[in-house]
Design a protein around this motif. Sequence first.
Motif, PDB file in Angstrom:
ATOM      1  N   SER A 105     -12.350   1.077  -5.009  1.00 30.36           N
ATOM      2  CA  SER A 105     -12.949   0.895  -3.685  1.00 30.36           C
ATOM      3  C   SER A 105     -13.274   2.239  -3.046  1.00 30.36           C
ATOM      4  O   SER A 105     -14.337   2.420  -2.438  1.00 30.36           O
ATOM      5  N   SER A 126      -8.076   0.758  -2.926  1.00 29.56           N
ATOM      6  CA  SER A 126      -7.836   0.987  -4.347  1.00 29.56           C
ATOM      7  C   SER A 126      -8.737   2.130  -4.806  1.00 29.56           C
ATOM      8  O   SER A 126      -9.695   2.511  -4.115  1.00 29.56           O
ATOM      9  N   GLU A 127      -8.450   2.682  -5.954  1.00 30.12           N
ATOM     10  CA  GLU A 127      -9.230   3.823  -6.449  1.00 30.12           C
ATOM     11  C   GLU A 127     -10.700   3.460  -6.602  1.00 30.12           C
ATOM     12  O   GLU A 127     -11.593   4.232  -6.247  1.00 30.12           O
ATOM     13  N   PRO A 153       0.819  -1.214   0.000  1.00 29.70           N
ATOM     14  CA  PRO A 153       0.000   0.000   0.000  1.00 29.70           C
ATOM     15  C   PRO A 153       0.850   1.259   0.000  1.00 29.70           C
ATOM     16  O   PRO A 153       2.055   1.222   0.256  1.00 29.70           O
ATOM     17  N   ARG A 205     -12.123  -3.803  -6.729  1.00 27.32           N
ATOM     18  CA  ARG A 205     -12.494  -3.348  -5.384  1.00 27.32           C
ATOM     19  C   ARG A 205     -11.626  -4.077  -4.358  1.00 27.32           C
ATOM     20  O   ARG A 205     -12.024  -5.100  -3.796  1.00 27.32           O
ATOM     21  N   SER A 223      -3.682   4.554   0.070  1.00 29.54           N
ATOM     22  CA  SER A 223      -4.222   3.925  -1.133  1.00 29.54           C
ATOM     23  C   SER A 223      -3.383   2.708  -1.521  1.00 29.54           C
ATOM     24  O   SER A 223      -2.336   2.429  -0.939  1.00 29.54           O
ATOM     25  N   VAL A 224      -3.872   2.003  -2.541  1.00 33.91           N
ATOM     26  CA  VAL A 224      -3.145   0.876  -3.102  1.00 33.91           C
ATOM     27  C   VAL A 224      -3.341   0.905  -4.610  1.00 33.91           C
ATOM     28  O   VAL A 224      -4.445   1.153  -5.098  1.00 33.91           O
ATOM     29  N   ASP A 225      -2.266   0.717  -5.330  1.00 31.21           N
ATOM     30  CA  ASP A 225      -2.291   0.854  -6.788  1.00 31.21           C
ATOM     31  C   ASP A 225      -2.673  -0.481  -7.435  1.00 31.21           C
ATOM     32  O   ASP A 225      -1.854  -1.134  -8.082  1.00 31.21           O
ATOM     33  N   LEU A 226      -3.926  -0.876  -7.231  1.00 32.18           N
ATOM     34  CA  LEU A 226      -4.441  -2.123  -7.787  1.00 32.18           C
ATOM     35  C   LEU A 226      -5.817  -1.866  -8.385  1.00 32.18           C
ATOM     36  O   LEU A 226      -6.537  -0.951  -7.956  1.00 32.18           O
ATOM     37  N   ASP A 227      -6.180  -2.693  -9.356  1.00 29.43           N
ATOM     38  CA  ASP A 227      -7.495  -2.582  -9.969  1.00 29.43           C
ATOM     39  C   ASP A 227      -8.530  -3.302  -9.101  1.00 29.43           C
ATOM     40  O   ASP A 227      -8.193  -4.024  -8.162  1.00 29.43           O
TER      41      ASP A 227
END
Length: 235
Positions: free
Chosen positions: A153, A150-151, A126, A188, A182-186
């Motif tokens: 979520s 994530s964005e 994260p 939710r 945040s976390v840079d994942l696609d």
Amino acid sequence: MTNNFSVIARWWLLAAWRMQPGRWIIAILAIASGVAMALAIHLVNGSALDEFRDAIARINGNAQLQLVSPAGLFDESVWPVVASAPEVAQASPVLDLRLGSSRQDAYRVIGLDILRAAAVTPALLPIPATPETDNGSASALFAADQVFLSEQSRKQFGSPANGDSIELVVGLSNVRLEVAGSVDLDDRILLTDLATAQWRFNALGRLSRIDLRLDPTLPKAVAIGRLQDRLAGAG
């Protein structure tokens, strides 16, 4: 009719062998050599593909191998056996759950041991809020009841700011967590500390999987075989 054909075929082959034995020997050797060459090429290609996949996994920050149970969650007592195995270079325990929210959305919630994940799956790490922009800091990576969104979520939760709280539904209860970055994942996805995930989501002593990087000095198949034997003996 079949018997007659077999007799004729044997007679013809025997006659051909007697007339030109050298040519037949060369033909047999050529066929055997071709089969051996095809097998060697297949094995080399398979080895090269494995090395290529492993290299891509390292570049992308993904695990080289994942240890999972067909029954779902398993006891974390497996963890020290795997982590101490000589064929394992690095190991990262993971709790990976599907949970809902008060908004009736479904989320993938991942609990990580941050320090171990950094060596095995850095792509999952994260991004904590920084003191210059928010009240958070890098210590949030290890703090209890902190969550990283994530964005997608964050949008589903109504775009909460860092420091705000969100709620997840666990059984008949609501669990409140503080947004810490945040976390840079696609998709939710929510990330939190492994201990928080086990405690807050009623999964004490349980894991979903163990992400691995194997000893690079061993062939992958050999390392996997030894690890399987070790786990079978431990069970």
